[in-house]
Design an enzyme around this catalytic site. Sequence first.
Site, PDB file in Angstrom:
ATOM      1  N   ARG A   1      67.641  75.127 -42.825  1.00 57.67           N
ATOM      2  CA  ARG A   1      66.356  75.745 -42.490  1.00 57.67           C
ATOM      3  C   ARG A   1      65.838  76.661 -43.601  1.00 57.67           C
ATOM      4  NH1 ARG A   1      65.445  74.581 -37.082  1.00 57.67           N
ATOM      5  NH2 ARG A   1      67.335  74.327 -35.846  1.00 57.67           N
TER       6      ARG A   1
ATOM      7  N   GLU B   1      51.856  78.842 -43.410  1.00 55.84           N
ATOM      8  CA  GLU B   1      53.049  78.365 -42.702  1.00 55.84           C
ATOM      9  C   GLU B   1      53.662  79.543 -41.946  1.00 55.84           C
ATOM     10  OE1 GLU B   1      57.569  77.173 -43.963  1.00 55.84           O
ATOM     11  OE2 GLU B   1      55.965  76.421 -45.247  1.00 55.84           O
TER      12      GLU B   1
ATOM     13  N   PRO C   1      57.150  69.818 -33.516  1.00 60.11           N
ATOM     14  CA  PRO C   1      58.100  69.370 -32.503  1.00 60.11           C
ATOM     15  C   PRO C   1      58.858  70.496 -31.809  1.00 60.11           C
ATOM     16  CG  PRO C   1      58.845  68.739 -34.706  1.00 60.11           C
ATOM     17  CD  PRO C   1      57.474  69.283 -34.847  1.00 60.11           C
ATOM     18  N   ASN C   2      58.985  70.320 -30.517  1.00 56.63           N
ATOM     19  CA  ASN C   2      59.746  71.174 -29.610  1.00 56.63           C
ATOM     20  C   ASN C   2      59.099  72.527 -29.340  1.00 56.63           C
ATOM     21  OD1 ASN C   2      61.889  69.232 -29.287  1.00 56.63           O
ATOM     22  ND2 ASN C   2      62.465  69.768 -31.385  1.00 56.63           N
TER      23      ASN C   2
ATOM     24  N   ALA D   1      60.870  71.648 -37.133  1.00 54.55           N
ATOM     25  CA  ALA D   1      61.860  71.009 -37.997  1.00 54.55           C
ATOM     26  C   ALA D   1      61.220  70.175 -39.105  1.00 54.55           C
ATOM     27  CB  ALA D   1      62.806  70.151 -37.169  1.00 54.55           C
TER      28      ALA D   1
ATOM     29  N   HIS E   1      56.742  80.851 -38.935  1.00 52.69           N
ATOM     30  CA  HIS E   1      57.952  80.597 -38.152  1.00 52.69           C
ATOM     31  C   HIS E   1      58.194  81.788 -37.249  1.00 52.69           C
ATOM     32  CE1 HIS E   1      58.804  77.095 -40.549  1.00 52.69           C
ATOM     33  NE2 HIS E   1      58.510  77.825 -41.613  1.00 52.69           N
ATOM     34  N   ILE E   2      58.579  81.507 -36.039  1.00 55.87           N
ATOM     35  CA  ILE E   2      58.863  82.552 -35.070  1.00 55.87           C
ATOM     36  C   ILE E   2      60.149  83.283 -35.445  1.00 55.87           C
ATOM     37  CG2 ILE E   2      59.442  82.991 -32.638  1.00 55.87           C
ATOM     38  CD1 ILE E   2      57.613  80.475 -32.034  1.00 55.87           C
ATOM     39  N   SER E   3      61.166  82.514 -35.789  1.00 54.62           N
ATOM     40  CA  SER E   3      62.451  83.108 -36.169  1.00 54.62           C
ATOM     41  C   SER E   3      62.501  83.333 -37.676  1.00 54.62           C
ATOM     42  CB  SER E   3      63.609  82.191 -35.750  1.00 54.62           C
ATOM     43  OG  SER E   3      63.583  80.995 -36.506  1.00 54.62           O
TER      44      SER E   3
ATOM     45  N   ARG F   1      69.285  81.674 -40.328  1.00 56.00           N
ATOM     46  CA  ARG F   1      69.757  80.555 -39.511  1.00 56.00           C
ATOM     47  C   ARG F   1      70.497  79.540 -40.371  1.00 56.00           C
ATOM     48  NH1 ARG F   1      65.243  78.620 -35.582  1.00 56.00           N
ATOM     49  NH2 ARG F   1      67.066  77.626 -34.667  1.00 56.00           N
TER      50      ARG F   1
ATOM     51  N   ASN G   1      53.004  75.850 -37.703  1.00 56.98           N
ATOM     52  CA  ASN G   1      54.443  75.966 -37.497  1.00 56.98           C
ATOM     53  C   ASN G   1      54.901  74.530 -37.265  1.00 56.98           C
ATOM     54  OD1 ASN G   1      57.071  76.269 -36.631  1.00 56.98           O
ATOM     55  ND2 ASN G   1      56.631  78.030 -35.319  1.00 56.98           N
TER      56      ASN G   1
ATOM     57  N   ASP H   1      52.105  66.795 -48.307  1.00 56.41           N
ATOM     58  CA  ASP H   1      51.056  66.078 -49.033  1.00 56.41           C
ATOM     59  C   ASP H   1      49.711  66.201 -48.318  1.00 56.41           C
ATOM     60  OD1 ASP H   1      52.841  65.298 -51.004  1.00 56.41           O
ATOM     61  OD2 ASP H   1      53.006  63.218 -50.292  1.00 56.41           O
TER      62      ASP H   1
ATOM     63  N   HIS I   1      61.240  71.316 -42.846  1.00 59.38           N
ATOM     64  CA  HIS I   1      62.374  71.112 -43.750  1.00 59.38           C
ATOM     65  C   HIS I   1      62.539  69.661 -44.195  1.00 59.38           C
ATOM     66  CE1 HIS I   1      63.007  75.009 -42.023  1.00 59.38           C
ATOM     67  NE2 HIS I   1      63.130  74.456 -40.828  1.00 59.38           N
TER      68      HIS I   1
ATOM     69  N   ARG J   1      62.997  77.113 -24.063  1.00 60.47           N
ATOM     70  CA  ARG J   1      64.122  76.734 -24.922  1.00 60.47           C
ATOM     71  C   ARG J   1      64.664  77.928 -25.697  1.00 60.47           C
ATOM     72  NH1 ARG J   1      61.876  74.600 -30.721  1.00 60.47           N
ATOM     73  NH2 ARG J   1      64.083  74.573 -31.154  1.00 60.47           N
TER      74      ARG J   1
ATOM     75  N   TYR K   1      63.650  82.241 -29.566  1.00 65.02           N
ATOM     76  CA  TYR K   1      62.203  82.070 -29.476  1.00 65.02           C
ATOM     77  C   TYR K   1      61.514  82.936 -28.424  1.00 65.02           C
ATOM     78  CZ  TYR K   1      63.309  78.077 -32.394  1.00 65.02           C
ATOM     79  OH  TYR K   1      63.764  77.284 -33.405  1.00 65.02           O
TER      80      TYR K   1
END
Length: 139
Positions: free
Chosen positions: A108, A95, A9-10, A74, A97-99, A104, A71, A84, A77, A17, A22
Amino acid sequence: MKIQIINGPNLNLLGVREKSIYGNTSFESYLEELRKRYANITINYYQSNVEGEIINKLHEIGFEYDGIVINAGAYTHTSIAIADAIAAINTPVIEVHISNVHKREEFRHTSMLAASCRGVIAGFGMDSYRLAVEYLIAG
């Protein structure tokens, strides 16, 4: 070799954004660079804002691809269901993550997915994806 990148998402709004977190680059622009860099590898891309669609994609490719880079945004978390789905498939999952999620908000700092993944890469901007691809190539 076939690698699937899945963004949650997003992440369709990358480059638009929260640029201070990001960056300015859209994922599509970055993906073009990644595909050029690894021209001998098939890198497919999928993005969804819907948890069930991400699970369906994992089920669809999780027994035939050589690697998955996810990625989950949200959902990282919150989604036991995605965790699963990752645990249920054979394809190794990284997995990303950009940040640096540990710099944060507190919520997170916990990943529901990490225990089901081969590893986690965070905080290197878009380069987090390249690092994951490099790991998958090295096998």
